[in-house]
Every structure is written in C-alpha cells, then in structure tokens.
Design a protein around this motif. Structure first.
Motif, PDB file in Angstrom:
ATOM      1  N   LEU A   1    -115.477  48.633 -38.709  1.00 34.07           N
ATOM      2  CA  LEU A   1    -115.427  48.094 -37.350  1.00 34.07           C
ATOM      3  C   LEU A   1    -115.950  49.120 -36.348  1.00 34.07           C
ATOM      4  CD1 LEU A   1    -114.694  45.867 -35.362  1.00 34.07           C
ATOM      5  CD2 LEU A   1    -112.333  46.697 -35.383  1.00 34.07           C
ATOM      6  N   GLU A   2    -115.569  50.374 -36.528  1.00 35.04           N
ATOM      7  CA  GLU A   2    -116.071  51.426 -35.633  1.00 35.04           C
ATOM      8  C   GLU A   2    -117.601  51.499 -35.680  1.00 35.04           C
ATOM      9  OE1 GLU A   2    -112.184  54.443 -35.777  1.00 35.04           O
ATOM     10  OE2 GLU A   2    -113.890  54.793 -37.101  1.00 35.04           O
ATOM     11  N   THR A   3    -118.158  51.369 -36.875  1.00 34.17           N
ATOM     12  CA  THR A   3    -119.618  51.399 -37.022  1.00 34.17           C
ATOM     13  C   THR A   3    -120.265  50.220 -36.305  1.00 34.17           C
ATOM     14  OG1 THR A   3    -119.446  52.559 -39.135  1.00 34.17           O
ATOM     15  CG2 THR A   3    -121.516  51.400 -38.687  1.00 34.17           C
ATOM     16  N   GLU A   4    -119.667  49.026 -36.443  1.00 39.14           N
ATOM     17  CA  GLU A   4    -120.206  47.837 -35.770  1.00 39.14           C
ATOM     18  C   GLU A   4    -120.150  47.995 -34.249  1.00 39.14           C
ATOM     19  OE1 GLU A   4    -121.731  45.292 -36.957  1.00 39.14           O
ATOM     20  OE2 GLU A   4    -121.228  45.193 -39.089  1.00 39.14           O
ATOM     21  N   ILE A   5    -119.082  48.600 -33.752  1.00 39.25           N
ATOM     22  CA  ILE A   5    -118.940  48.807 -32.308  1.00 39.25           C
ATOM     23  C   ILE A   5    -119.990  49.799 -31.805  1.00 39.25           C
ATOM     24  CG2 ILE A   5    -117.419  49.718 -30.497  1.00 39.25           C
ATOM     25  CD1 ILE A   5    -115.074  48.573 -32.269  1.00 39.25           C
ATOM     26  N   MET A   6    -120.238  50.849 -32.569  1.00 36.91           N
ATOM     27  CA  MET A   6    -121.292  51.793 -32.199  1.00 36.91           C
ATOM     28  C   MET A   6    -122.650  51.091 -32.158  1.00 36.91           C
ATOM     29  SD  MET A   6    -120.150  55.154 -34.385  1.00 36.91           S
ATOM     30  CE  MET A   6    -121.660  56.042 -34.046  1.00 36.91           C
ATOM     31  N   ASN A   7    -122.891  50.232 -33.123  1.00 34.53           N
ATOM     32  CA  ASN A   7    -124.161  49.501 -33.156  1.00 34.53           C
ATOM     33  C   ASN A   7    -124.303  48.555 -31.965  1.00 34.53           C
ATOM     34  OD1 ASN A   7    -124.828  50.755 -35.571  1.00 34.53           O
ATOM     35  ND2 ASN A   7    -124.094  49.073 -36.856  1.00 34.53           N
ATOM     36  N   LEU A   8    -123.216  47.881 -31.605  1.00 34.48           N
ATOM     37  CA  LEU A   8    -123.245  46.919 -30.507  1.00 34.48           C
ATOM     38  C   LEU A   8    -123.413  47.602 -29.157  1.00 34.48           C
ATOM     39  CD1 LEU A   8    -122.876  43.923 -29.587  1.00 34.48           C
ATOM     40  CD2 LEU A   8    -120.420  44.409 -29.416  1.00 34.48           C
ATOM     41  N   THR A   9    -122.750  48.745 -28.984  1.00 32.80           N
ATOM     42  CA  THR A   9    -122.709  49.400 -27.674  1.00 32.80           C
ATOM     43  C   THR A   9    -123.698  50.555 -27.528  1.00 32.80           C
ATOM     44  OG1 THR A   9    -121.000  50.986 -28.348  1.00 32.80           O
ATOM     45  CG2 THR A   9    -120.254  48.845 -27.480  1.00 32.80           C
ATOM     46  N   GLY A  10    -124.234  51.025 -28.642  1.00 36.04           N
ATOM     47  CA  GLY A  10    -125.099  52.200 -28.578  1.00 36.04           C
ATOM     48  C   GLY A  10    -124.340  53.474 -28.264  1.00 36.04           C
ATOM     49  N   SER A  11    -123.024  53.461 -28.454  1.00 31.51           N
ATOM     50  CA  SER A  11    -122.210  54.634 -28.162  1.00 31.51           C
ATOM     51  C   SER A  11    -122.371  55.696 -29.247  1.00 31.51           C
ATOM     52  CB  SER A  11    -120.735  54.238 -28.037  1.00 31.51           C
ATOM     53  OG  SER A  11    -120.543  53.388 -26.925  1.00 31.51           O
ATOM     54  N   LYS A  12    -122.061  56.931 -28.881  1.00 31.95           N
ATOM     55  CA  LYS A  12    -122.240  58.055 -29.793  1.00 31.95           C
ATOM     56  C   LYS A  12    -121.109  58.171 -30.809  1.00 31.95           C
ATOM     57  CE  LYS A  12    -124.699  60.457 -26.111  1.00 31.95           C
ATOM     58  NZ  LYS A  12    -124.618  61.518 -25.071  1.00 31.95           N
ATOM     59  N   ALA A  13    -119.969  57.602 -30.485  1.00 31.43           N
ATOM     60  CA  ALA A  13    -118.828  57.578 -31.413  1.00 31.43           C
ATOM     61  C   ALA A  13    -117.868  56.493 -30.957  1.00 31.43           C
ATOM     62  CB  ALA A  13    -118.118  58.934 -31.451  1.00 31.43           C
ATOM     63  N   ALA A  14    -117.069  55.977 -31.893  1.00 34.50           N
ATOM     64  CA  ALA A  14    -116.096  54.923 -31.576  1.00 34.50           C
ATOM     65  C   ALA A  14    -114.832  55.159 -32.394  1.00 34.50           C
ATOM     66  CB  ALA A  14    -116.679  53.542 -31.876  1.00 34.50           C
ATOM     67  N   VAL A  15    -113.694  55.158 -31.714  1.00 31.23           N
ATOM     68  CA  VAL A  15    -112.401  55.410 -32.347  1.00 31.23           C
ATOM     69  C   VAL A  15    -111.500  54.202 -32.137  1.00 31.23           C
ATOM     70  CG1 VAL A  15    -110.401  56.941 -32.468  1.00 31.23           C
ATOM     71  CG2 VAL A  15    -112.640  57.873 -31.812  1.00 31.23           C
ATOM     72  N   CYS A  16    -111.181  53.486 -33.197  1.00 31.66           N
ATOM     73  CA  CYS A  16    -110.284  52.331 -33.080  1.00 31.66           C
ATOM     74  C   CYS A  16    -108.835  52.782 -33.014  1.00 31.66           C
ATOM     75  CB  CYS A  16    -110.483  51.377 -34.252  1.00 31.66           C
ATOM     76  SG  CYS A  16    -111.968  50.363 -34.112  1.00 31.66           S
ATOM     77  N   VAL A  17    -108.074  52.142 -32.129  1.00 32.22           N
ATOM     78  CA  VAL A  17    -106.656  52.455 -31.946  1.00 32.22           C
ATOM     79  C   VAL A  17    -105.867  51.144 -31.863  1.00 32.22           C
ATOM     80  CG1 VAL A  17    -106.946  54.723 -30.880  1.00 32.22           C
ATOM     81  CG2 VAL A  17    -107.108  52.684 -29.455  1.00 32.22           C
ATOM     82  N   ASN A  18    -104.559  51.248 -31.669  1.00 29.28           N
ATOM     83  CA  ASN A  18    -103.711  50.057 -31.742  1.00 29.28           C
ATOM     84  C   ASN A  18    -103.580  49.289 -30.427  1.00 29.28           C
ATOM     85  OD1 ASN A  18    -102.079  51.819 -30.336  1.00 29.28           O
ATOM     86  ND2 ASN A  18    -100.304  51.613 -31.688  1.00 29.28           N
ATOM     87  N   SER A  19    -104.139  49.824 -29.318  1.00 33.90           N
ATOM     88  CA  SER A  19    -104.156  49.077 -28.054  1.00 33.90           C
ATOM     89  C   SER A  19    -105.026  49.817 -27.051  1.00 33.90           C
ATOM     90  CB  SER A  19    -102.742  48.917 -27.470  1.00 33.90           C
ATOM     91  OG  SER A  19    -102.267  50.138 -26.922  1.00 33.90           O
TER      92      SER A  19
END
Length: 413
Positions: free
Chosen positions: A36-54
């Motif tokens: 999911l973090e990888t998909e979010i990086m792909n969607l947003t073009g962000s340099k990193a993405a950290v999934c959390v509980n809220s």
C-alpha cells in the motif's frame, strides 16, 4: 428511498485482498502495508510513505518528530475537524487558530499575522479535497523576514531552518496542484483512510514525505517505521521471517502501525482509484453543479481552477443568504426523504472543549459564515443515476420551499 451518506466501497477485489490476507495467516503489519505504501508513492509522487493507524496519530508522530513541544505554537484553520487541533494539544503545544477564505481553505494573510517566534509548524487543511493556496504559504515560510523569527529548538528544526508546512490532506488523496499531486506541495502530507474517505482501510492514514534535500527521505522513512512501533528496531514480520529474535527499544516511540488486514482494503481500492473511483466521484460532482447552477441561491464549491483540482471527497453545497437554523431545516427535510447528509465542519471554536480553553467563534467570522449555510451531499462511486437524480430533486425542493416560506413571512411582516 434510503441513501446513506458515505458507505465504504467494497467490491470483490476488496474481499479477495482481505481473504488473501487471512489465508496468509499474517494480519498485522507486513507485506500488504508495504504494498500500500508503494501504491501511495506511485499515486502521489512522494519520496516516501508511512502507513499508520489514523490521521491523528500520524500527525502527532510528525509533530513529535519535528520536536514540537510545550510552549510551541502551530497555526491551524478554525474551520476543520477537531483532530487538526487535538494533535497539537497532544504534543503539549498551542494551536493558533486563524480564519479561512471563502473556498474553506486557510487564509495565507491570516497565517502571516499569526506567526511569532514560537511558531514551529503550519497545518494547512485541504477541506473537501480542495488544495490550499500552497504557493502563497510556501512563499511565506521562506520569506527572510519570517525566517528571522524562527527559533530552532531540535535537530530537525535546525536542519529545516524554517517553519514546517504539514498538509492535513485527510480529504485530498488524488487532488492536483499545478499539474502534480497536491501532496508534493508541502513538506509532509498526511492522508486519512477512515471509513468515509475516498480510499479506506476502515481506520488508518498515511504520511507522505517530500522533505527538503537536506533530509534523506529514505532514512526518515526507516526512522518513522521504528517510531510507529514503540521505537522497536525489529518488527514482528521480520522476526517471523527468521530474523534474530533479539530486539531493542531505541527511543520513546508510539504504537500506531497499520495492520495488513486493514491495508488489504485500501490496497484493492487504490488500484482502482485513478481510473474508476475518482472519475465516478467527479462525475457526480459535475452533475450536482450543472443542475444546481440554474438557481440563484447556489454557491458553487471550489472543484477546479487553472491551478487546482479537488479529489471530490465532499460536495459542500452552500445556499446563499440562509441562516444556520434555516440550513438545519433543509437538512431535516432531506432526512425525512431518506437522504442522509452531513455538515463539514462545525468550526472548532464552536465545540465545547475548545470554548472551554478560550477559543471564540466571534474571532473567526468567515468560518462561521461558511459553516452556517453548508450541507454536504452524498458523493461516492456506488451512487446510481437514479439516486443522484433523487438527491438533486429533493434538494431543490427543500431549498425552494424554504425560500418561498421565508418570502411569505417577509411579506406578512
């Protein structure tokens, strides 16, 4: 007809992802979260993405990461959900509330007036999925005169050398700013994946990093993954895969990691988001605008201009010239017709807790003005054409009946 406000999108692909997670016998943080973090990086073009509980826990973690503490100030809009200010309070700092513009976003001129030597961060909220005026805010926090006021008191603050800009992007996954995902326009953007959001993990959120070059975003990602797991240097999945059982606690962290069973729902949705789910939301919003624009009482929501495009998370209908009480009567009419609507948001200074600590809605007149005439209509991919037409017809009837009633009262008086 009964139309709920915002049910989650659950199709067979979502069910398949969840079942796959259950069959894997690994339900806490693991491969689904990483995917999911990888998909979010792909969607947003962000340099990193950290999934959390809220969203809230993610915001608290990032303020702590930056060293925000008691005695510090964080500028927030008065018009937002309570979590925007509560995350600041939970770090011991003071939320400095400022008023918003007519498009619901934080007013950059008000931000400038609110900055002091205690200001460490700005939390800019993309209400309804509509991006803030990021060019103006970024120009402000890089202004040499503003930077002279900045007093760094932590290693991260010294590295940043200025106020940090955090986007409360709870509503705005998929929003665009000058041709790129709006998440790229802040140092940190935090999404919400709560059950009513465009993409959901039941409960959850994601921190997107686009920090200046002095920071190594990959290193910060690795640090934050540890931070979100009690400061523990080895997660359960790594140990289960045969890694050394021995672990250490490196610092006082939080326990806010996202589990795979939740990530599975979001993973299935995000893979359909750009081509199916987001276009369907946009289609409904455009139809609402087309039909309501025939009436002089309609105040169009900000959805697209030459620089920005919304994520179409909400459709904030505003009715010209009505009072809060009159707005509530229109809501009651729609509810009587089986249409569940909402209001986004009750400005924080109107809420009991914030009033008790000294905030007063009188200080934020435009926040109250926008709130008093706003009704959030249902907008989600599962809505049928018949249901959308039913919402439109009954909304028009509700407003027209109310306006006719008001005119009769004026004539009689």
């Amino acid at each position: 007809m009964n139309i709920p406000f915002s049910p989650p999108f659950i199709d067979q692909s979502v069910i398949d992802q969840v079942v796959d997670t259950l069959h894997s016998k690994w339900i806490t943080s693991g491969p689904k979260v990483k995917a999911l973090e990888t998909e979010i990086m792909n969607l947003t073009g962000s340099k990193a993405a950290v999934c959390v509980n809220s969203w809230t826990s993610g915001a608290i973690m990032m303020l702590k990461w930056f060293g925000v503490k008691e005695g510090d100030e964080v500028i927030v809009p008065a018009y937002s959900y309570c979590a925007t200010a509560l995350c600041v309070l939970n770090c011991g700092a003071t939320p400095v509330m400022v008023d918003v513009l007519d498009d619901f976003t934080i007013d950059p001129k008000k931000i400038k007036k609110a900055i002091t030597s205690k200001t460490k961060a700005i939390l800019a909220v993309d209400i309804a999925g509509w991006p803030c005026h990021y060019d103006s805010i970024n120009k402000l926090i890089r202004d040499p005169d503003i930077n002279k006021l900045f007093v760094p008191e932590s290693e991260k603050q010294a590295a940043m050398g200025r106020i940090i800009l955090i986007a409360d992007a709870a509503h705005s996954i998929g929003a665009i700013y000058k041709g790129v995902p709006s998440a790229q326009k802040s140092d940190i953007a935090i999404f919400s994946f709560h059950a009513v959001k465009n993409i959901t993990t039941a409960e959850g959120g994601c921190i997107c990093l686009n920090l200046p070059v002095i920071f190594n975003n990959k290193d910060e990602y690795n640090f934050l993954k540890i931070f979100s797991l009690n400061g523990q240097n080895r997660d359960a999945f790594a140990k289960a895969m045969g890694a050394n059982w021995r672990y250490d606690i490196l610092f006082k962290g939080l326990k806010i990691n996202m589990p795979d069973i939740c990530a599975a729902v979001g993973l299935a949705q995000i893979r359909q988001y750009p081509t199916l789910l987001l276009p369907l939301r946009k289609k409904i919003a455009m139809k609402y605008c087309r039909m309501f624009s025939m009436f002089p009482w309609f105040i169009p929501p900000a959805l697209k201009d030459r620089n920005r495009e919304s994520s179409y998370h909400l459709f904030p209908l505003r009715v010209k010239g009505i009072t809060e009480a009159e707005r509530d009567e229109i809501i009651d009419f729609l509810l009587s017709k089986g249409i569940v609507v909402n209001v986004h948001f009750i400005p924080m200074p109107m809420l009991t807790y914030f009033k008790s600590i000294g905030y007063d809605i009188e200080d934020y007149p435009n926040s109250y003005k926008q709130y008093s005439c706003e009704i959030s209509l249902p907008i989600y991919p599962q809505l049928t054409n018949v249901e959308v037409d039913y919402i439109i017809e009954n909304t028009i009837e509700a407003v027209q009946l109310h306006l006719e009633k008001s005119n009769l009262i004026e004539i009689a008086s």
